[in-house]
Design a protein around this motif. Structure first.
Motif, mmCIF file in Angstrom:
data_model
loop_
_atom_site.group_PDB
_atom_site.id
_atom_site.type_symbol
_atom_site.label_atom_id
_atom_site.label_comp_id
_atom_site.label_asym_id
_atom_site.label_seq_id
_atom_site.Cartn_x
_atom_site.Cartn_y
_atom_site.Cartn_z
ATOM 1 N N ALA A 404 0.545 -1.112 0.279
ATOM 2 C CA ALA A 404 -0.275 -0.370 -0.255
ATOM 3 C C ALA A 404 0.603 0.981 -0.422
ATOM 4 C CB ALA A 404 -1.012 -0.216 1.402
ATOM 5 N N LEU A 405 2.135 1.264 0.080
ATOM 6 C CA LEU A 405 3.153 1.927 0.463
ATOM 7 C C LEU A 405 4.171 1.687 -0.131
ATOM 8 C CD1 LEU A 405 4.564 3.356 3.976
ATOM 9 C CD2 LEU A 405 3.369 0.887 3.984
ATOM 10 N N ASP A 406 5.559 3.188 -0.946
ATOM 11 C CA ASP A 406 6.384 2.515 -0.679
ATOM 12 C C ASP A 406 7.383 2.255 0.278
ATOM 13 O OD1 ASP A 406 9.479 2.462 -1.697
ATOM 14 O OD2 ASP A 406 9.765 4.654 -2.090
ATOM 15 N N LEU A 407 7.764 1.010 0.743
ATOM 16 C CA LEU A 407 8.267 0.587 1.708
ATOM 17 C C LEU A 407 10.016 1.211 2.070
ATOM 18 C CD1 LEU A 407 7.199 -3.278 2.194
ATOM 19 C CD2 LEU A 407 7.068 -0.377 3.750
ATOM 20 N N VAL A 408 10.514 1.086 0.454
ATOM 21 C CA VAL A 408 11.907 1.705 0.563
ATOM 22 C C VAL A 408 11.644 3.205 1.221
ATOM 23 C CG1 VAL A 408 13.993 2.494 -0.844
ATOM 24 C CG2 VAL A 408 12.639 1.020 -1.548
#
Length: 738
Positions: A404-408
């Motif tokens: 759901a989100l950019d984990l980086v």
């Protein structure tokens, strides 16, 4: 209308509200624990920790859990330092900084930041693969034999610190056993050596990981490239993680690099000649999500929980409006599925970017026939439907991963908090347990403020943020705790947004300080005497027409901070505002750039008053430097970013981490025209009037509570009379010369 859930996620919905735990009360202590920074620099002062249980209604987290969390943060800080200082790693050499002799420190910072970003991207690749090892239909049984590598543990840690996104991903991908179990504090703590702070697991766990995931335990030993599937022909394509150099400008460092972990990633498929980039990968993600919706009934991102963060469905044969709004993205895509699948099909390559996708969908949303098919009448969208549509699209703007989100980006932003915790170094304090108990009490007040003011943004201090993060690492318990209280008849699942406009963050911090003062009858929220904290609390406790009740007690408490040896004006030594989630606005929808300019003006004013106030009382601040015009300048700040000092000319802890670069930054506009000056002055003057009105209302409220007469201090009257005139003068003087 049907419920848009796959078989994997049906069971997840039924377990959210059924996950209520038995809460136990704990004894309260009235003793004031020692100060935060009484530290022993020689030995790690970690006692034997009891990590077998979870928090209770009275104490949402335990002191033992906070200390175990500090140990993990120390391990991550060492990892971050080790990777970023590994000269030549990923082909990134320190010698490139020599090309910028006038800005060598900043160049070195950007090189170290880039190494860490590439390492984090490689860790993000491993995370979804590892989940197949520990997945369980009920609850994960953690042991040293199934613990992940430290880089995956780091990614999971950041994922859980976005609680709504983490819940959505667990529901959509059927990983509710991980959500129920939470972070393995006890096993993780046993894997960290108390003397060396090294993370070690048995050899068997490493072998299991390498055999089942087909990747190395240490991601530095994996191949230098990533095997990518071409969106069009599905053939494998190996691409480098980063390709290119630092570039010609530090403001746009590495911007033109074309590796997978770079902003300008490009690679041509040798089979079908498709030019693969991040935009096409985002479109391919949308296509796959739409395909899964149509074929598997798996809901679209953004249609898992309602506006209050609560997953819900039809109840007692009644369909609530909040539920129909919630599933609007899925209803919309099911209605126009053929058109959207054809438009985003990578084989056709009609849609080349998320901007193309947005434009196409906006046309469909204006089609009365489409609205009639979705809602039964051709009308405009409801507010809730518009919000959920935007939520769905937000999953694709800067994110091509399955999550759901950019984990980086989440891991990199958390690095700021990790570094600040490492600098404060409570782990080496002999009073670390007392410190943890103290910050838990403060966190409970913070949570009450959020629960009672759901429309406001509360901003934590670093100590509160540690307890808040620790709580979120127990997702089920955090969900139950934050939703058990109702506000005007409905519950809210409190989120932790790790991307907040820096200007809103500063405003929220000032508001939170005021609410904390009221809730604690005069308590000081940020026990710090740096110029920013002094300037932030000044309007609430000093610049008032009346000084009674909790504001009077807060004034006395604030004055006493200067007499305490454990309180410093060095922002690195105190747990003040936690700003790891500060980001600069980069879209057209953000506030006028003059807002940030006004904020700096206002803070400067408040600081000068604090410095003059201290001088009158015979306590000249060590950081109060006189300016040419007879005023005071805030101290210049040189925080260490990636091991190098970065000079910040006008420092505020709410500002973006200098160790996190942003490629596109909206600067403050030059306002050379007379019209601009008048407009800006008007904004300042009319912006201050509500503040004065609010002070009178506060005084009336306090007088009613205390049952005392209102007294007006002569100094307060002078401040109130001068504030508007000073503001206009400073506006004109502080404008850019261009």
């Amino acid at each position: 209308m049907g419920v848009f859930t796959s078989e994997k996620s049906k069971e997840a919905f039924s377990n959210i509200d059924g996950a209520v735990e038995n809460e136990k009360s704990t004894e309260k202590t009235t003793e004031r624990p020692p100060s935060y920074n009484q530290a022993d620099e020689l030995a790690l002062a970690v006692p034997q920790l009891n990590l077998g249980g979870t928090g209770t209604t009275n104490d949402p987290v335990s002191a033992d859990q906070c200390v175990a969390h500090l140990k993990l943060l120390a391990v991550l800080a060492d990892l971050r330092d080790s990777i970023s200082n590994n000269d030549g790693l990923f082909g990134l050499f320190d010698s490139e900084a020599e090309r910028f002799p006038a800005s060598s420190n900043e160049a070195n910072v950007r090189i170290r930041e880039k190494r860490w970003a590439v390492y984090t991207a490689r860790a993000d690749l491993e995370s979804p693969e590892y989940e197949t090892i520990v997945d369980s239909p009920t609850q994960v049984v953690w042991s040293p034999d199934n613990m992940p590598p430290i880089d995956i543990l780091m990614v999971w840690h950041s994922h859980m610190l976005n609680p709504r996104d983490f819940l959505e991903d667990c529901i959509r991908y059927g990983r509710m056993s991980t959500w129920r179990t939470g972070f393995p504090f006890e096993v993780m703590n046993n894997c960290i050596d108390d003397r060396t702070l090294e993370y070690k697991t048995p050899e068997s766990s490493q072998q299991t990981f390498e055999n089942k995931v087909n990747l190395k335990w240490d991601n530095l030993l994996d191949p230098p490239g990533k095997e990518l599937e071409c969106p069009r022909c599905k053939k494998p394509k190996t691409v480098l993680w980063t390709e290119g150099g630092i570039g010609e400008s530090l403001q746009e460092a590495f911007k033109e690099n074309t590796g997978y972990a770079d902003a300008s990633f490009e690679a041509k498929c040798q089979h079908c000649q498709l030019l693969i980039n991040h935009e096409r990968l985002k479109v391919a993600k949308f296509y796959q999500d739409t395909f899964d919706l149509v074929q598997l009934n798996q809901p679209m991102p953004g249609s898992i929980y309602n506006l209050d963060g609560i997953p819900e469905g039809p109840r007692n044969f009644r369909i609530p409006l909040s539920w129909t709004n919630m599933i609007f993205p899925s209803r919309l895509l099911k209605c126009i599925d053929r058109d959207m699948l054809a438009f985003t099909d990578p084989r056709l390559d009609r849609c080349k970017s998320i901007d193309d996708l947005r434009s196409h969908m906006e046309v469909r949303l204006r089609d009365r026939k489409v609205l009639l098919a979705i809602n039964g009448r051709g009308r405009s969208l409801l507010k809730g439907e518009r919000i959920h549509f935007r939520r769905m699209m937000a999953h694709y703007w800067d994110n091509s991963s399955p999550f759901a989100l950019d984990l980086v980006g989440a891991v990199i932003r958390q690095g700021t908090f990790v570094q600040k915790m490492d600098n404060i170094d409570w782990l080496h304090s002999p009073t670390v347990m007392e410190t943890s108990e103290r910050l838990i009490k403060k966190y409970k007040v913070f949570m009450d403020i959020m629960l009672q003011n759901p429309s406001k943004m509360a901003v934590p201090t670093l100590d509160v943020d540690l307890a808040w993060h620790t709580h979120q690492l127990q997702p089920r318990h955090y969900y139950n705790y934050s939703t058990m209280a109702t506000y005007h008849g409905h519950r809210q699942f409190i989120d932790h947004d790790d991307k907040v406009d820096e200007n809103k963050l500063s405003d929220g911090f000032e508001w939170t300080s005021k609410m904390y003062r009221r809730a604690t009858d005069g308590g000081i929220y940020s026990e710090c005497t740096c110029w920013y904290c002094e300037a932030t609390r000044a309007p609430d406790i000093y610049d008032r027409l009346f000084s009674i009740g909790s504001s009077s007690r807060a004034r006395n408490n604030a004055d006493s901070l200067h007499d305490r040896p454990d309180i410093s004006s060095d922002p690195e030594r105190n747990p003040h505002i936690s700003a790891h989630n500060a980001v600069r606005p980069t879209t057209r929808a953000t506030e006028d750039p003059r807002v940030g300019h006004l904020q700096r003006i206002r803070l400067h004013q408040n600081y000068e008053k604090a410095a003059r106030r201290a001088e009158k009382r015979g306590r000249t601040r060590s950081d109060a430097k006189s300016s040419k015009d007879g005023g005071y300048e805030p101290m210049y700040y040189a925080p260490y970013a990636w091991g190098y000092p970065m000079i910040v000319p006008y420092y505020g802890p709410y500002m973006c981490d200098p160790g996190i670069s942003v490629l596109a930054v909206l600067g403050t506009a030059a306002l050379g025209l007379v019209v601009g000056v008048l407009l800006l002055a008007r904004v300042v003057v009319w912006g201050l009037l509500p503040v004065l009105v609010e002070q009178v209302e506060d005084a009336a409220e306090a007088a009613a509570e205390e049952g005392v007469e209102v007294e007006v201090a002569e100094e307060d009257v002078a401040v109130a009379a001068e504030v508007v005139v000073d503001a206009v003068v400073v506006v004109v003087a502080d404008l850019p010369e261009e």
